[in-house]
Design a protein around this motif. Structure first.
Motif, PDB file in Angstrom:
ATOM      1  N   TYR A  48       6.432  35.589 -27.227  1.00 26.53           N
ATOM      2  CA  TYR A  48       6.808  35.356 -28.577  1.00 26.53           C
ATOM      3  C   TYR A  48       7.659  36.426 -29.484  1.00 26.53           C
ATOM      4  O   TYR A  48       8.046  35.490 -30.480  1.00 26.53           O
ATOM      5  N   ARG A  49       8.443  37.282 -28.741  1.00 28.80           N
ATOM      6  CA  ARG A  49       9.697  37.738 -29.082  1.00 28.80           C
ATOM      7  C   ARG A  49      10.120  37.130 -29.517  1.00 28.80           C
ATOM      8  O   ARG A  49      11.074  37.080 -30.437  1.00 28.80           O
ATOM      9  N   LEU A  52       9.956  34.583 -32.036  1.00 26.67           N
ATOM     10  CA  LEU A  52       9.944  34.940 -33.790  1.00 26.67           C
ATOM     11  C   LEU A  52      10.917  35.313 -33.950  1.00 26.67           C
ATOM     12  O   LEU A  52      11.174  35.926 -34.933  1.00 26.67           O
ATOM     13  N   ALA A  57      11.178  29.908 -36.620  1.00 19.51           N
ATOM     14  CA  ALA A  57       9.868  30.233 -36.493  1.00 19.51           C
ATOM     15  C   ALA A  57       9.072  29.884 -36.963  1.00 19.51           C
ATOM     16  O   ALA A  57       7.989  29.713 -36.800  1.00 19.51           O
ATOM     17  N   ASP A  58       9.515  30.131 -38.681  1.00 14.25           N
ATOM     18  CA  ASP A  58       7.545  29.793 -39.678  1.00 14.25           C
ATOM     19  C   ASP A  58       7.324  28.106 -39.271  1.00 14.25           C
ATOM     20  O   ASP A  58       6.518  27.912 -39.372  1.00 14.25           O
ATOM     21  N   VAL A  61       5.644  28.857 -35.376  1.00 16.46           N
ATOM     22  CA  VAL A  61       4.381  29.659 -34.501  1.00 16.46           C
ATOM     23  C   VAL A  61       4.100  29.231 -36.068  1.00 16.46           C
ATOM     24  O   VAL A  61       4.138  29.775 -37.253  1.00 16.46           O
ATOM     25  N   LEU A  66       0.489  33.875 -34.401  1.00 16.43           N
ATOM     26  CA  LEU A  66       1.278  34.570 -35.431  1.00 16.43           C
ATOM     27  C   LEU A  66       0.390  35.856 -34.346  1.00 16.43           C
ATOM     28  O   LEU A  66       0.726  36.674 -34.469  1.00 16.43           O
ATOM     29  N   ALA A  69       0.196  36.521 -31.237  1.00 10.63           N
ATOM     30  CA  ALA A  69       1.944  37.614 -30.959  1.00 10.63           C
ATOM     31  C   ALA A  69       1.681  39.293 -30.694  1.00 10.63           C
ATOM     32  O   ALA A  69       1.739  39.733 -30.506  1.00 10.63           O
ATOM     33  N   GLN A  81       7.999  46.654 -32.497  1.00  4.64           N
ATOM     34  CA  GLN A  81       7.226  45.671 -32.946  1.00  4.64           C
ATOM     35  C   GLN A  81       5.969  45.049 -33.675  1.00  4.64           C
ATOM     36  O   GLN A  81       6.259  43.654 -34.590  1.00  4.64           O
TER      37      GLN A  81
END
Length: 82
Positions: A48-49, A52, A57-58, A61, A66, A69, A81
């Motif tokens: 997930y890191r 993102l 990423a928008d 994910v 989100l 994550a 994070q």
């Protein structure tokens, strides 16, 4: 890889090889979700890191991703994070 029952090694290969494509991002997202569901929180958090950190990423994910994550990062004790 999705048709073959979400084969983790195959998803990992696709995510690595085609990471900057839509298919690679989708494979990485599925792989991170599978790691989260199986309780492998450090691997899920790592996946997930990376997702993102992508500039798009928008678009990749969604809100559910989100949330996943955040759960993965929290359970992996990655406090910087979350």
């Amino acid at each position: 890889a999705k048709d073959e029952g979400y084969d983790k090694p195959r998803l990992a290969e696709i995510a690595q090889r085609y990471y900057h494509t839509k298919a690679g991002a989708e494979a990485a997202l599925l792989l991170a979700a599978l790691y989260l569901e199986s309780g492998n929180y450090p691997e899920a958090a790592y996946g997930y890191r990376k997702l993102l950190a992508r500039p798009d990423a928008d678009k990749i994910v969604d809100p559910q991703g989100l949330l996943r994550a955040a759960v993965a990062l929290r359970r992996a004790n990655d406090n910087k994070q979350t």
